[in-house]
Structures are given as structure tokens and as C-alpha cells.
Design a protein around this motif. Structure first.
Motif, PDB file in Angstrom:
ATOM      1  N   ALA A 165       0.922  -1.136   0.001  1.00  0.00           N
ATOM      2  CA  ALA A 165       0.110   0.462  -0.012  1.00  0.00           C
ATOM      3  C   ALA A 165       1.008   1.452   0.065  1.00  0.00           C
ATOM      4  CB  ALA A 165      -0.943  -0.768   1.589  1.00  0.00           C
ATOM      5  N   THR A 166       1.962   1.425   0.516  1.00  0.00           N
ATOM      6  CA  THR A 166       2.571   2.696   0.902  1.00  0.00           C
ATOM      7  C   THR A 166       4.437   2.690  -0.308  1.00  0.00           C
ATOM      8  OG1 THR A 166       4.394   1.229   2.179  1.00  0.00           O
ATOM      9  CG2 THR A 166       2.348   2.935   3.558  1.00  0.00           C
ATOM     10  N   PHE A 167       3.878   1.941  -0.784  1.00  0.00           N
ATOM     11  CA  PHE A 167       5.263   1.179  -2.506  1.00  0.00           C
ATOM     12  C   PHE A 167       4.430   1.460  -3.491  1.00  0.00           C
ATOM     13  CE2 PHE A 167       9.949   0.226  -1.653  1.00  0.00           C
ATOM     14  CZ  PHE A 167      10.192   0.542  -3.226  1.00  0.00           C
ATOM     15  N   THR A 168       4.189   2.235  -4.264  1.00  0.00           N
ATOM     16  CA  THR A 168       3.495   2.198  -4.883  1.00  0.00           C
ATOM     17  C   THR A 168       4.438   2.208  -6.397  1.00  0.00           C
ATOM     18  OG1 THR A 168       2.356   4.086  -4.672  1.00  0.00           O
ATOM     19  CG2 THR A 168       1.316   2.492  -6.298  1.00  0.00           C
ATOM     20  N   ALA A 169       4.703   1.105  -6.797  1.00  0.00           N
ATOM     21  CA  ALA A 169       6.214   0.765  -8.684  1.00  0.00           C
ATOM     22  C   ALA A 169       5.204   0.035  -9.336  1.00  0.00           C
ATOM     23  CB  ALA A 169       7.013   0.939  -7.456  1.00  0.00           C
ATOM     24  N   SER A 170       5.968   0.586 -10.741  1.00  0.00           N
ATOM     25  CA  SER A 170       5.841  -0.235 -11.485  1.00  0.00           C
ATOM     26  C   SER A 170       6.573  -2.015 -11.633  1.00  0.00           C
ATOM     27  CB  SER A 170       6.177   0.577 -12.966  1.00  0.00           C
ATOM     28  OG  SER A 170       5.460   2.136 -13.307  1.00  0.00           O
ATOM     29  N   ALA A 171       5.413  -2.871 -11.617  1.00  0.00           N
ATOM     30  CA  ALA A 171       6.224  -4.245 -11.460  1.00  0.00           C
ATOM     31  C   ALA A 171       7.196  -4.366 -12.225  1.00  0.00           C
ATOM     32  CB  ALA A 171       5.304  -5.284 -11.804  1.00  0.00           C
ATOM     33  N   ALA A 172       7.959  -4.790 -11.865  1.00  0.00           N
ATOM     34  CA  ALA A 172       9.264  -5.175 -12.993  1.00  0.00           C
ATOM     35  C   ALA A 172      10.534  -4.425 -13.913  1.00  0.00           C
ATOM     36  CB  ALA A 172       8.333  -6.205 -14.429  1.00  0.00           C
ATOM     37  N   LEU A 173      10.203  -2.884 -12.404  1.00  0.00           N
ATOM     38  CA  LEU A 173      11.162  -1.924 -12.818  1.00  0.00           C
ATOM     39  C   LEU A 173      11.855  -1.523 -11.770  1.00  0.00           C
ATOM     40  CD1 LEU A 173       9.377  -0.024 -15.220  1.00  0.00           C
ATOM     41  CD2 LEU A 173      10.584  -1.485 -15.540  1.00  0.00           C
ATOM     42  N   LEU A 174      13.347  -0.868 -11.274  1.00  0.00           N
ATOM     43  CA  LEU A 174      13.851  -0.645 -10.329  1.00  0.00           C
ATOM     44  C   LEU A 174      13.307   0.444  -9.665  1.00  0.00           C
ATOM     45  CD1 LEU A 174      16.422  -0.636  -8.963  1.00  0.00           C
ATOM     46  CD2 LEU A 174      17.176   0.657 -10.212  1.00  0.00           C
ATOM     47  N   LEU A 175      13.116   0.347  -8.042  1.00  0.00           N
ATOM     48  CA  LEU A 175      12.835   1.677  -7.520  1.00  0.00           C
ATOM     49  C   LEU A 175      13.981   3.022  -7.617  1.00  0.00           C
ATOM     50  CD1 LEU A 175      11.662   1.880  -4.369  1.00  0.00           C
ATOM     51  CD2 LEU A 175      13.837   1.041  -3.243  1.00  0.00           C
ATOM     52  N   THR A 191      15.677  -1.227 -17.972  1.00  0.00           N
ATOM     53  CA  THR A 191      14.698  -0.988 -18.356  1.00  0.00           C
ATOM     54  C   THR A 191      13.775  -1.249 -20.076  1.00  0.00           C
ATOM     55  OG1 THR A 191      14.933   0.840 -16.931  1.00  0.00           O
ATOM     56  CG2 THR A 191      13.056   1.032 -18.389  1.00  0.00           C
ATOM     57  N   PRO A 192      12.510  -1.785 -19.638  1.00  0.00           N
ATOM     58  CA  PRO A 192      12.424  -2.800 -21.271  1.00  0.00           C
ATOM     59  C   PRO A 192      11.293  -1.126 -21.766  1.00  0.00           C
ATOM     60  CG  PRO A 192      10.582  -2.992 -19.565  1.00  0.00           C
ATOM     61  CD  PRO A 192      12.095  -2.099 -18.454  1.00  0.00           C
ATOM     62  N   ARG A 193      12.157  -1.406 -23.250  1.00  0.00           N
ATOM     63  CA  ARG A 193      11.348  -0.783 -24.081  1.00  0.00           C
ATOM     64  C   ARG A 193      10.442   0.018 -24.535  1.00  0.00           C
ATOM     65  NH1 ARG A 193      13.999  -2.705 -30.186  1.00  0.00           N
ATOM     66  NH2 ARG A 193      16.051  -2.833 -28.877  1.00  0.00           N
ATOM     67  N   GLY A 194      10.305   1.568 -24.592  1.00  0.00           N
ATOM     68  CA  GLY A 194       9.009   2.044 -24.412  1.00  0.00           C
ATOM     69  C   GLY A 194       8.238   2.676 -22.881  1.00  0.00           C
ATOM     70  N   THR A 195       8.929   1.932 -22.257  1.00  0.00           N
ATOM     71  CA  THR A 195       9.107   1.782 -20.512  1.00  0.00           C
ATOM     72  C   THR A 195      10.305   3.768 -20.459  1.00  0.00           C
ATOM     73  OG1 THR A 195       8.331   0.440 -20.199  1.00  0.00           O
ATOM     74  CG2 THR A 195       9.023   1.544 -17.773  1.00  0.00           C
ATOM     75  N   SER A 196       9.322   4.923 -19.569  1.00  0.00           N
ATOM     76  CA  SER A 196      10.598   5.471 -19.248  1.00  0.00           C
ATOM     77  C   SER A 196      11.020   5.236 -18.010  1.00  0.00           C
ATOM     78  CB  SER A 196       9.800   6.359 -18.784  1.00  0.00           C
ATOM     79  OG  SER A 196      10.218   7.680 -17.604  1.00  0.00           O
ATOM     80  N   PRO A 197      12.239   5.179 -18.355  1.00  0.00           N
ATOM     81  CA  PRO A 197      13.363   5.451 -17.203  1.00  0.00           C
ATOM     82  C   PRO A 197      13.806   6.193 -16.299  1.00  0.00           C
ATOM     83  CG  PRO A 197      14.808   6.643 -18.306  1.00  0.00           C
ATOM     84  CD  PRO A 197      13.155   5.751 -19.746  1.00  0.00           C
ATOM     85  N   TYR A 198      12.694   6.988 -15.742  1.00  0.00           N
ATOM     86  CA  TYR A 198      12.350   7.733 -14.967  1.00  0.00           C
ATOM     87  C   TYR A 198      11.467   7.519 -13.818  1.00  0.00           C
ATOM     88  CZ  TYR A 198      15.389  10.733 -17.886  1.00  0.00           C
ATOM     89  OH  TYR A 198      16.698  11.340 -18.805  1.00  0.00           O
TER      90      TYR A 198
END
Length: 215
Positions: free
Chosen positions: A10-20, A179-186
Motif C-alpha cells: 500500500a505505501t510503496f506503489t511502483a511499476s512491477a518489473a522495474l527498479l526503485l 528498463t523495457p523498451r518503450g518504458t520511461s527510465p525515470y
């Protein structure tokens, strides 16, 4: 940078499969809202700032290998209190990355700089890497830090992380994944920190949003 999809708390919303990682907002003690990004209240951290007031607490040493570097740009404030929030927020982020590389969810620095839901989230994130036997290599750039202390006395720290040159590396196969192609690295990080009686600003909540930061 790929990362396990297991870390969704709940307190940690991040895109799955991507680095923090994360981006910015800032402010001062007289603001009542925790929201900083896009708001015109509060001042951004100043690059010509003085050092924060030293604490008597001995902070743990965090060592990152030469194969993984973290660069913090403009991570300064002219206000000693705000600088203290920046300093502990920085070390908290470094601690979690070091724990992934060391494959140690219970690493002392992670506990030192996190509490409550943020600590649970950090440990779960590290465990995901341990389970897949992955480490981190490359480099991340942390920038656009904005910080304030709100009316409740909590530190509110936003910042951005560019993970475009960071990768996961499998310990057995040495396979790299970025980072997957087409996905923002930021990735934008929105954190709150609470000062302990010993003077340490511990992170208590973390939220992230992929693509919320620019270059």
C-alpha cells in the motif's frame, strides 16, 4: 531496470518489473500539505547549501561496489534541518540498493533508515531479488530533490531517479536486464520521514510513479 513484480504494498506503489527510484518536490515548515510536486509553495533545495547539523548518533557505513554507482545531483539545502532530511533520505536509498547487492533483506542499514510500512516494503523488495538470484549493476542518477518539513513535523522528500543505465544481473547466468523498451527510465519517489529521539530521519512511507520525472 527489471525488478520482481512481487513488491506491491500500500505505501510503496511502483511499476512491477522495474527498479526503485524517484523525482521532485520541496517546501518549508509552514506548508500544511504533504503534496509538493507541481505546487508553488516551498523552496527547492539549493546547490550552494551548508552542511547539515551533525548528529551524535553513529550512522552505519554503506558500501556499494564499483560495479554499481549512485550519483546524487544538487542534494543540498541552505537549511540545516532540511539538509538532515536529505542526508538520511539519501542513505536510506543507498542502504536498500546495497542490501539487494548483498542479498540481505535484514541488513542493518535498511532497518536503521526505515520504519513501519517503509521497512516492510524495503525488505520485501530485497527479498524479491534474493528469490530470483539477481543483483544490480550499472549506475543510477538521483536528481531534482525537493524537501520540506510539514506542519506535523514530518519530512517530505521528493526526488527523481534515472535508471536508464542500471541493470539487474543474474548471479548464476550473468544475464543482464534493463528498463523495457518503450518504458520511461525515470521514476518519481515521494517519501515521508520522521525524526527519532536520536535525531535520525527514518523513512516511514514511500510512493513511486513511473514516468513522472523529466530529464
Amino acid at each position: 531496470m527489471n525488478r520482481p513484480a512481487r513488491l506491491t504494498i500500500a505505501t510503496f506503489t511502483a511499476s512491477a518489473a522495474l527498479l526503485l527510484t524517484a523525482c521532485g518536490s520541496g517546501g518549508s515548515d509552514d506548508s500544511s500539505s504533504d503534496k509538493i510536486n507541481g505546487a508553488d509553495t516551498g523552496a527547492k533545495s539549493s546547490p550552494s547549501a551548508s552542511a547539515s547539523v551533525a548528529s551524535d548518533v553513529k550512522r552505519p557505513e554503506i558500501a556499494l561496489p564499483s560495479t554499481f554507482t549512485m550519483t546524487f545531483e544538487g542534494w543540498t539545502s541552505s537549511d540545516p534541518k532540511l539538509q538532515a532530511v536529505l542526508d538520511d533520505g539519501k542513505e536510506g536509498l543507498r542502504a536498500t540498493h546495497a542490501a539487494i547487492i548483498d542479498a540481505d533483506p535484514n541488513a542493518g542499514p535498511v532497518t536503521f533508515y526505515n520504519e513501519g510500512a517503509a521497512l516492510e516494503s524495503a525488505r520485501s523488495w530485497v527479498k524479491g531479488y534474493v528469490k530470483t538470484d539477481d543483483s544490480l549493476v550499472g549506475k543510477v542518477r538521483v536528481f531534482d530533490s525537493q524537501v520540506r518539513v510539514n506542519s506535523q513535523g514530518l519530512g517530505v522528500l521528493f526526488y527523481c531517479v534515472d535508471e536508464g543505465k542500471a541493470f539487474t544481473k543474474n548471479r548464476k547466468t550473468n544475464k543482464l536486464a534493463g528498463t523495457p523498451r518503450g518504458t520511461s527510465p525515470y521514476l518519481q519517489y515521494r517519501t515521508t520521514l520522521e525524526k527519532t529521539s536520536q535525531g535520525v530521519w527514518k523513512t516511514r512511507t514511500v510512493q513511486t510513479e513511473r514516468g513522472a520525472c523529466g530529464q
